[in-house]
Design a protein around this motif. Structure first.
Motif, PDB file in Angstrom:
ATOM      1  N   SER A  29       1.144  -1.278  -0.513  1.00 20.52           N
ATOM      2  CA  SER A  29      -0.350  -0.219  -0.319  1.00 20.52           C
ATOM      3  C   SER A  29       1.070   1.183  -0.005  1.00 20.52           C
ATOM      4  O   SER A  29      -0.031   2.384  -0.037  1.00 20.52           O
ATOM      5  CB  SER A  29      -0.495  -0.068   1.112  1.00 20.52           C
ATOM      6  N   VAL A  30       1.995   1.257   0.730  1.00 19.21           N
ATOM      7  CA  VAL A  30       2.931   2.306   0.169  1.00 19.21           C
ATOM      8  C   VAL A  30       3.243   2.703  -1.104  1.00 19.21           C
ATOM      9  O   VAL A  30       3.667   2.379  -2.145  1.00 19.21           O
ATOM     10  CB  VAL A  30       3.864   1.734   1.161  1.00 19.21           C
ATOM     11  N   MET A  31       3.469   4.178  -1.024  1.00 17.33           N
ATOM     12  CA  MET A  31       3.700   4.767  -2.961  1.00 17.33           C
ATOM     13  C   MET A  31       5.319   5.430  -2.236  1.00 17.33           C
ATOM     14  O   MET A  31       5.430   6.671  -1.724  1.00 17.33           O
ATOM     15  CB  MET A  31       2.917   5.669  -3.016  1.00 17.33           C
ATOM     16  N   TYR A  32       5.689   5.085  -2.688  1.00 17.36           N
ATOM     17  CA  TYR A  32       7.458   5.069  -2.600  1.00 17.36           C
ATOM     18  C   TYR A  32       7.078   6.582  -3.955  1.00 17.36           C
ATOM     19  O   TYR A  32       6.817   6.542  -4.698  1.00 17.36           O
ATOM     20  CB  TYR A  32       8.698   4.574  -3.024  1.00 17.36           C
ATOM     21  N   GLY A  33       8.439   7.243  -3.464  1.00 21.43           N
ATOM     22  CA  GLY A  33       8.301   9.050  -4.823  1.00 21.43           C
ATOM     23  C   GLY A  33       7.271   9.815  -4.609  1.00 21.43           C
ATOM     24  O   GLY A  33       7.468  11.116  -5.206  1.00 21.43           O
ATOM     25  N   GLY A  34       6.222   9.990  -3.187  1.00 13.73           N
ATOM     26  CA  GLY A  34       6.206  11.052  -2.946  1.00 13.73           C
ATOM     27  C   GLY A  34       5.165  11.126  -4.228  1.00 13.73           C
ATOM     28  O   GLY A  34       5.080  12.701  -4.611  1.00 13.73           O
ATOM     29  N   TYR A  35       3.961  10.434  -5.016  1.00 11.74           N
ATOM     30  CA  TYR A  35       3.234  11.186  -5.816  1.00 11.74           C
ATOM     31  C   TYR A  35       2.431  10.857  -5.422  1.00 11.74           C
ATOM     32  O   TYR A  35       1.842  10.764  -4.234  1.00 11.74           O
ATOM     33  CB  TYR A  35       3.280   9.445  -7.370  1.00 11.74           C
ATOM     34  N   LYS A  36       1.289  11.525  -6.337  1.00 10.07           N
ATOM     35  CA  LYS A  36      -0.101  12.459  -5.337  1.00 10.07           C
ATOM     36  C   LYS A  36      -0.600  12.375  -7.051  1.00 10.07           C
ATOM     37  O   LYS A  36      -0.794  11.996  -7.730  1.00 10.07           O
ATOM     38  CB  LYS A  36       0.148  13.733  -5.578  1.00 10.07           C
ATOM     39  N   LEU A  37      -1.879  11.613  -6.023  1.00  8.98           N
ATOM     40  CA  LEU A  37      -2.681  10.702  -6.987  1.00  8.98           C
ATOM     41  C   LEU A  37      -3.679  12.259  -7.269  1.00  8.98           C
ATOM     42  O   LEU A  37      -4.151  12.849  -6.036  1.00  8.98           O
ATOM     43  CB  LEU A  37      -3.901  10.012  -5.866  1.00  8.98           C
ATOM     44  N   GLN A  38      -4.637  12.439  -8.560  1.00 10.86           N
ATOM     45  CA  GLN A  38      -5.502  13.164  -9.101  1.00 10.86           C
ATOM     46  C   GLN A  38      -6.509  13.484  -7.892  1.00 10.86           C
ATOM     47  O   GLN A  38      -7.356  12.299  -7.916  1.00 10.86           O
ATOM     48  CB  GLN A  38      -5.632  13.002 -10.256  1.00 10.86           C
ATOM     49  N   SER A  39      -6.934  15.074  -7.185  1.00 15.76           N
ATOM     50  CA  SER A  39      -8.046  14.382  -6.195  1.00 15.76           C
ATOM     51  C   SER A  39      -8.725  15.887  -7.043  1.00 15.76           C
ATOM     52  O   SER A  39      -9.684  16.376  -6.561  1.00 15.76           O
ATOM     53  CB  SER A  39      -7.888  14.496  -5.463  1.00 15.76           C
ATOM     54  N   ASP A  40      -8.615  16.450  -7.658  1.00 15.88           N
ATOM     55  CA  ASP A  40      -9.652  17.802  -8.270  1.00 15.88           C
ATOM     56  C   ASP A  40      -9.769  17.632  -9.182  1.00 15.88           C
ATOM     57  O   ASP A  40     -11.606  18.514  -8.955  1.00 15.88           O
ATOM     58  CB  ASP A  40      -7.896  19.314  -8.126  1.00 15.88           C
ATOM     59  N   ILE A  41     -10.305  16.616  -9.726  1.00 13.72           N
ATOM     60  CA  ILE A  41     -11.100  16.224 -10.731  1.00 13.72           C
ATOM     61  C   ILE A  41     -12.364  15.560  -9.888  1.00 13.72           C
ATOM     62  O   ILE A  41     -12.233  14.225  -9.238  1.00 13.72           O
ATOM     63  CB  ILE A  41     -11.066  15.706 -12.004  1.00 13.72           C
ATOM     64  N   THR A  42     -13.602  15.294  -9.696  1.00 15.61           N
ATOM     65  CA  THR A  42     -14.699  14.757  -8.932  1.00 15.61           C
ATOM     66  C   THR A  42     -14.804  13.339  -9.477  1.00 15.61           C
ATOM     67  O   THR A  42     -13.723  13.658 -10.931  1.00 15.61           O
ATOM     68  CB  THR A  42     -15.893  15.498  -8.354  1.00 15.61           C
ATOM     69  N   GLU A  43     -15.576  11.972  -9.123  1.00 17.18           N
ATOM     70  CA  GLU A  43     -15.683  11.283  -9.682  1.00 17.18           C
ATOM     71  C   GLU A  43     -17.192  11.210 -10.223  1.00 17.18           C
ATOM     72  O   GLU A  43     -16.708  11.376 -11.689  1.00 17.18           O
ATOM     73  CB  GLU A  43     -16.630  10.085  -8.876  1.00 17.18           C
ATOM     74  N   GLN A  44     -17.905  11.992 -10.650  1.00 18.71           N
ATOM     75  CA  GLN A  44     -19.297  12.364 -11.432  1.00 18.71           C
ATOM     76  C   GLN A  44     -18.537  12.883 -12.996  1.00 18.71           C
ATOM     77  O   GLN A  44     -18.309  12.652 -13.719  1.00 18.71           O
ATOM     78  CB  GLN A  44     -20.303  13.595 -10.945  1.00 18.71           C
ATOM     79  N   LYS A  45     -17.400  13.925 -12.917  1.00 17.39           N
ATOM     80  CA  LYS A  45     -16.640  14.538 -13.814  1.00 17.39           C
ATOM     81  C   LYS A  45     -15.687  13.583 -14.578  1.00 17.39           C
ATOM     82  O   LYS A  45     -15.251  13.552 -15.813  1.00 17.39           O
ATOM     83  CB  LYS A  45     -15.765  15.723 -12.847  1.00 17.39           C
ATOM     84  N   THR A  46     -15.556  13.064 -13.667  1.00 18.22           N
ATOM     85  CA  THR A  46     -14.030  12.339 -14.495  1.00 18.22           C
ATOM     86  C   THR A  46     -15.086  11.065 -15.910  1.00 18.22           C
ATOM     87  O   THR A  46     -14.968  10.668 -16.488  1.00 18.22           O
ATOM     88  CB  THR A  46     -14.091  11.262 -13.442  1.00 18.22           C
ATOM     89  N   ILE A  47     -16.011  10.462 -14.766  1.00 21.16           N
ATOM     90  CA  ILE A  47     -16.873   9.816 -15.533  1.00 21.16           C
ATOM     91  C   ILE A  47     -18.008  10.278 -16.535  1.00 21.16           C
ATOM     92  O   ILE A  47     -17.670  10.247 -17.818  1.00 21.16           O
ATOM     93  CB  ILE A  47     -18.177   8.989 -14.541  1.00 21.16           C
ATOM     94  N   ALA A  48     -18.197  11.498 -16.026  1.00 17.47           N
ATOM     95  CA  ALA A  48     -18.555  12.681 -17.739  1.00 17.47           C
ATOM     96  C   ALA A  48     -17.834  12.685 -18.717  1.00 17.47           C
ATOM     97  O   ALA A  48     -18.302  12.617 -19.922  1.00 17.47           O
ATOM     98  CB  ALA A  48     -19.436  13.317 -16.861  1.00 17.47           C
ATOM     99  N   MET A  49     -16.732  13.111 -18.058  1.00 17.68           N
ATOM    100  CA  MET A  49     -15.445  13.106 -19.068  1.00 17.68           C
ATOM    101  C   MET A  49     -15.002  11.824 -20.531  1.00 17.68           C
ATOM    102  O   MET A  49     -14.926  12.201 -21.706  1.00 17.68           O
ATOM    103  CB  MET A  49     -14.103  13.987 -18.651  1.00 17.68           C
ATOM    104  N   MET A  50     -15.017  10.804 -19.202  1.00 12.01           N
ATOM    105  CA  MET A  50     -14.630   9.827 -19.742  1.00 12.01           C
ATOM    106  C   MET A  50     -15.736   9.243 -21.183  1.00 12.01           C
ATOM    107  O   MET A  50     -15.672   9.377 -22.038  1.00 12.01           O
ATOM    108  CB  MET A  50     -14.131   8.740 -19.170  1.00 12.01           C
ATOM    109  N   ARG A  51     -16.856   9.794 -20.718  1.00 12.40           N
ATOM    110  CA  ARG A  51     -17.958   8.864 -21.516  1.00 12.40           C
ATOM    111  C   ARG A  51     -18.140  10.287 -23.204  1.00 12.40           C
ATOM    112  O   ARG A  51     -18.889   9.429 -24.296  1.00 12.40           O
ATOM    113  CB  ARG A  51     -19.333   9.499 -20.715  1.00 12.40           C
ATOM    114  N   GLU A  52     -17.935  11.751 -22.841  1.00 14.93           N
ATOM    115  CA  GLU A  52     -17.348  11.845 -23.989  1.00 14.93           C
ATOM    116  C   GLU A  52     -17.010  11.285 -25.269  1.00 14.93           C
ATOM    117  O   GLU A  52     -17.025  11.566 -26.405  1.00 14.93           O
ATOM    118  CB  GLU A  52     -16.969  13.652 -23.313  1.00 14.93           C
ATOM    119  N   ILE A  53     -15.636  11.456 -24.322  1.00 18.31           N
ATOM    120  CA  ILE A  53     -14.624  11.213 -25.455  1.00 18.31           C
ATOM    121  C   ILE A  53     -14.912   9.153 -26.088  1.00 18.31           C
ATOM    122  O   ILE A  53     -14.461   8.814 -26.654  1.00 18.31           O
ATOM    123  CB  ILE A  53     -13.400  10.699 -24.550  1.00 18.31           C
TER     124      ILE A  53
END
Lengths: 729, 110
Positions: free
Chosen positions: A176-200
């Motif tokens: 579960s540990v993530m080395y390298g200090g990467y950050k996962l995108q969290s500024d895009i909400t779930e709904q927006k992500t799905i909506a944008m994916m649907r568009e594509i």
């Protein structure tokens, strides 16, 4: 202790001196030749060290230039220029726009290969984050790739959360540990992500609508189709994860999931078919070979003691893995139809038997108990357990129209007991979510809790019994809850012993007492516990009828019920068959021992008693069934080998074994006639194969076949994980 | 080995003959054999910082803890640098053993 003080001393020592060479570059003196001269005076094997430094510390040192231990070594191989995402983008090593379809397909498939490798226990930094595009999706100009990367971040976050929530993982399952200090995108909400994916997805879908009129093999059409399948799958995979991970409205979500999952499978088939559209898909490498992947990018960020070399699965294998994963998800969603606790528990055990992956194991956990003690998030686990106990053995106190619970003390007593049961059974469910080896470990510790719960169950029973006898319609209440808990204890004991075969822990010369214990005690106890429950249920039915007839409603329904088969008939038969199978093995093994066909360890290093006690040690905390010690075992089994101090022959043993296997076959056939559910039919068929073959083998042995051969028999577990087919070489 | 060094060695024999007992209660062999000048030198370097260049070009800097006849060196609190230029990020390794055959040069912090 010595080590820490030593370390402190060292750190103090280092603090005094400048740590960077830059600051003190003048103070370094070359001592190479002096050093090598000095060491030549040392004797062979002599170590020169401080008094505080012992060999114990020396053992934990990492050996440099050993490829297995030295992670830094790989960084220096060949081209050691590693670009960060931004450097790579600036220098044009990776593109941010104008991708060809093949490039994007290659990147997507390779990313899935990384995700699969991560799910198989490697860490994120060496798998998914070797994809530079995932380090920062924002500057990517290509819309499809950018949104894919964003969604992968979301997917990883969702998977991580789900696995950590279920907490049925160990270090070998999941990092579960993530080395390298990467950050996962969290500024895009779930709904927006799905909506944008649907568009594509829709854009791509439109392009695929224009079917090439003449040439079926049109490249552009196929590329678009391949991309469409990948984007649609990624979107749906993310949807499934969020829906199954949600704590609210779980049952409706799961229904929706089943539909999405079958679409996922469809898309995966399409992805597998179009895998060759991706860049460099035919090359076989240990690591993704397409633009944007650098296996070494995070190597220097890893701690010094990490597994070194991560081989990423080939793309095609990864997609096939994803397909299996989706099938496991489908299986997980089936849990919703198991509203009865016992069948749900069976489902958990059955699910675990195929050693599923950590993600599907975790999902099953969080789907069944999304919040502690709430089954599917809608029902109290205590109520589900109450129902389970009622169905199992019909304790009078839990039956409708019983007025025992009007007594406050009695109600408190039952409620407390059920709360304890809920804690206990949720632990049991969680244990079944661990990997098979860890399950065995954990069950061993669980027996103490079983003992405590049994004790409480018996006390509740006797209290209810005393109350019941004083009430208007006195009914015995002894051994109701007690039998229920005993039944689960025995099943856990059987599971514990059998798992040793599956995990290949036992030596052949140990088999005989394991099978003996199962045959002589556990299955016997189990059959009698179930039989007791069975007769309680029948009694309850009679009681209900009596009540009904008393109230003058003589319905034809109650008459019909009588003709129904006993509720536990199938389970009793199955356990009887298993008991006979174990008996057959036990007798066969005694026969082999008499014929000296089983190689024993050197007697001076061996003590069967110690071995026996060790194997059965976890049972010693239980009171019922009472543990049987080694002395008892010898007493009970001596007569098979010796009579009046004379050695017996092996033939009667083989014949006995034959008889057991034959009996098992008859019982299994009877079970098959009851039209059991498909998974039991499969189990019966597997057992049948073992039983029939072993019957023939023992028959041959009893007839003196290969009597003088000292070749050890072979136990072949390929037909059944617990019960082997005996083969004579 | 030059003759003067040999003389030193005999001198040394006379000077130190005390026995030391290490943490395991065993008689410390090295001292029992009476420290030769090489041993003495090495002993004086113990716990000091060494800079070791390896055959693959990496630099290791750490406290000198232990060595043997084959120049296998154990360094404590070791940091790894990719090149002589220590501006680049160091990687902390902790306790490491550097096999003698991979050592190119050794520097001592004075």
């Amino acid at each position: 202790m010595a080590e820490t003080s030593h370390d402190q001393e060292l750190s103090e020592l280092c603090d005094e001196k400048p740590t960077s060479l830059q600051e003190s570059s003048e103070s370094w003196v070359n001592v190479t030749s002096e050093f090598f001269e000095a060491i030549s005076e040392l004797e062979l094997g002599e170590l020169l060290h401080d008094e505080l430094f012992g060999l114990f510390e020396a053992m934990s040192a990492i050996e440099m230039m050993d490829p297995k231990m030295d992670a830094g070594m790989l960084c220096n191989r060949g081209n050691n220029k590693h670009y960060t995402f931004h450097q790579a983008a600036l220098s044009g090593v990776i593109k941010l726009s104008n991708f060809t379809a093949a490039e994007i397909i290659g990147i997507i498939d390779s990313t899935y290969a990384c995700i699969v490798s991560w799910l198989e226990g490697h860490n994120l930094a060496q798998t998914v984050f070797t994809n530079l595009y995932l380090h920062d999706p924002n500057p990517i100009e290509d819309r499809t790739l950018k949104m894919f990367c964003v969604t992968v971040h979301k997917i990883i976050e969702e998977i991580k959360e789900c696995i950590i929530r279920a907490s049925v993982y160990e270090e070998e399952d999941f990092q579960s540990v993530m080395y390298g200090g990467y950050k996962l995108q969290s500024d895009i909400t779930e709904q927006k992500t799905i909506a944008m994916m649907r568009e594509i997805e829709e854009d791509l879908h439109k392009k695929t609508r224009v079917k090439p009129s003449v040439d079926e093999m049109d490249d552009e059409y196929n590329d678009n189709l391949a991309l469409y399948a990948r984007i649609r799958f990624t979107k749906m995979f993310y949807q499934v994860l969020t829906m199954m991970g949600r704590k609210e409205q779980l049952p409706t979500n799961l229904q929706a999931c089943q539909r999405i999952l079958s679409n996922c499978s469809e898309m995966l088939q399409l992805m597998i078919k179009t895998i060759n559209r991706g860049d460099k898909a035919d090359e076989i490498t240990d690591h993704p070979n397409v633009m944007g992947f650098d296996p070494m990018i995070n190597q220097r960020q890893l701690p010094p003691t990490l597994p070194r070399y991560t081989k990423i699965r080939p793309r095609i294998e990864a997609l096939v893995y994803m397909d299996d994963l989706i099938n496991r998800f489908k299986n997980v969603t089936k849990i919703t139809s198991y509203t009865n606790f016992h069948s749900a528990l069976d489902f958990f055990m059955e699910f675990s038997r195929s050693s599923p992956c950590i993600l599907s194991r975790s999902l099953l956990q969080i789907v069944y108990l999304p919040t502690p003690n709430r089954v599917f998030g809608v029902q109290n686990l205590t109520d589900v357990l109450k129902e389970a106990a009622r169905n199992f053995i019909a304790p009078p106190v839990l039956m409708p129209k019983n007025n025992l619970l009007q007594n406050h003390q009695a109600k408190d007593c039952i409620d407390n007991f059920l709360v304890h049961c809920a804690n206990f059974f949720s632990t049991l469910l969680q244990i079944s979510g661990h990997n098979r080896a860890r399950q065995r470990d954990r069950i061993a510790y669980l027996f103490e809790n079983f003992a405590a719960l049994q004790d409480e169950a018996e006390r509740v029973d006797s209290y209810m019994h005393s109350l019941s006898l004083k009430s208007d319609c006195p009914r015995p209440h002894l051994a109701c809850f007690g039998t229920w808990i005993l039944y689960h204890t025995l099943r856990a004991m059987v599971m514990y012993l059998l798992s040793g075969f599956e995990l290949e822990l036992y030596s052949v010369h140990e088999y005989h007492y394991i099978f003996w214990y199962l045959y002589e005690f556990l299955y016997g106890w189990l059959v009698s516990a179930i039989t007791r429950a069975d007769s309680f249920i029948m009694e309850q039915d009679l009681h209900n009828e009596a009540q009904k007839s008393k109230s003058g409603k003589k319905s034809s329904k109650s008459k019909k019920r009588k003709t129904l088969p006993r509720p536990y008939y199938l389970e009793i038969l199955m356990n009887q068959a298993l008991q006979n199978i174990c008996g057959g093995f036990y007798k066969a093994l005694v026969g082999f021992q008499i014929d000296e066909k089983i190689p024993l360890p050197e007697s001076q290093f061996d003590c069967e008693g110690v071995r026996y006690e060790h194997r059965l040690y976890p049972f010693s905390s239980l009171i019922t069934p009472p543990p049987v010690n080694y002395k008892k075992f010898i007493e009970m089994t001596h007569h098979l080998r010796y009579r009046n101090n004379e050695k017996l022959t092996s033939e009667p043993q083989y014949l006995e074994g034959c008889r057991h296997f034959h009996q098992a076959k008859t019982v299994l056939e009877r079970a098959l006639e009851l039209n059991p559910p498909q998974n039991i039919v499969n189990e019966i068929n597997d057992l049948m194969k073992v039983v029939k073959t072993n019957f023939v083998v023992l028959k041959l042995l009893a007839g003196g076949h290969k009597k003088d051969s000292k070749e050890p028999p072979i136990f072949d577990f390929s037909s059944h994980q617990h019960f082997p087919i005996i083969k004579l070489p | 080995m030059d003759p003067s060094e040999k003389d030193q060695r005999t001198d040394h024999h006379i000077i130190t003959n005390d026995e030391k007992i290490n943490e395991n209660g065993e008689v410390n062999e090295a001292i029992n054999l009476k420290d030769s000048p090489g041993r003495q030198k090495l002993r004086s370097w113990l716990n000091r910082r060494l800079w070791i260049k390896m055959t693959d070009g990496r630099i290791l800097i750490g406290s000198f803890l232990c060595t043997d006849r084959d120049a296998n060196i154990i360094l404590g609190l070791c940091a790894e640098y990719l090149s002589d230029n220590l501006d680049l990020e160091a990687r902390t390794l902790g306790l490491v053993m550097v096999p003698g055959r991979h050592i190119v040069s050794i520097h001592l912090d004075v």
